[in-house]
Design an enzyme around this catalytic site. Sequence first.
Site, short mmCIF file in Angstrom:
data_model
loop_
_atom_site.label_atom_id
_atom_site.label_comp_id
_atom_site.label_asym_id
_atom_site.label_seq_id
_atom_site.Cartn_x
_atom_site.Cartn_y
_atom_site.Cartn_z
N ASP A 8 6.94 12.58 -3.81
CA ASP A 8 7.48 12.18 -2.52
C ASP A 8 8.14 13.42 -1.93
OD1 ASP A 8 8.75 10.44 -0.47
OD2 ASP A 8 10.57 10.95 -1.59
N ASP A 10 10.81 13.46 1.36
CA ASP A 10 12.18 13.23 1.82
C ASP A 10 13.02 12.58 0.73
OD1 ASP A 10 11.93 14.21 4.50
OD2 ASP A 10 10.79 12.41 4.99
N ASP A 168 12.35 9.19 -5.00
CA ASP A 168 13.77 8.81 -4.95
C ASP A 168 14.01 7.39 -4.45
OD1 ASP A 168 12.96 9.71 -2.24
OD2 ASP A 168 15.04 9.27 -1.75
#
Length: 223
Positions: A8, A10, A168
């Site tokens: 991922d 961001d 995250d």
Amino acid sequence: MRKLAIFDVDGTLVDSRAVLKHASDAAFTAIGVEPPPYEELRKIIGLSLKEGLAQLAPYLSAAQIDALTEHYKLSFGALHKQPDFIEPLYDGAADLLDRLKAEGWLIAMATGKSRRGVETIMKMHGWIDLFDTTHCADDGPGKPHPAMLHAALEALDCRPEQTVMIGDTSFDMLMAKAAGMHAIGVTWGFHTRGEIEAGGADVMTETFAELNAELDRFGATIG
């Protein structure tokens, strides 16, 4: 044997908290609505933009969501046009990516960003030759649907058991488990540890040192 790490962006590699909050505040203000607090905004990061905004503001009409989405894009784009603007990497992100590449790992991206956003961040951080394939919200169903991960596997001729997803948010973990992949959660981004674990993380890491170690452990299992 091939080893594939899918990241991922961001909240995992890029510390985009300030940028995304600025774009959100500007967009809501533009349509005359009080911007939501960061605590609400962070929960939808990782989803495709329009879907995320619709979840963030379910009290808005479809037309308002369309307008909100366009204003968000305009605000985000304006920030990127500022001289010397950069979305900073978390300390340790660049070293980790460079190490994996040097050790022969395949590296892919699975992000809620648009294709334009992917191209921008790739140029910003010199990632054009680093990522072997990139997949984003514009390519089809967004997170937590596993479509991006299936596309990465196909593009790089890999199998789920050779692949690890690092993210995250709970959306990253749900996506990884739906694709039959090992899932590593990181705690320095947008979702809380509890939220990420609820998404199905196989292991949690709190630092890049821990993430490096977990990737080494996973790599050793597929030799």
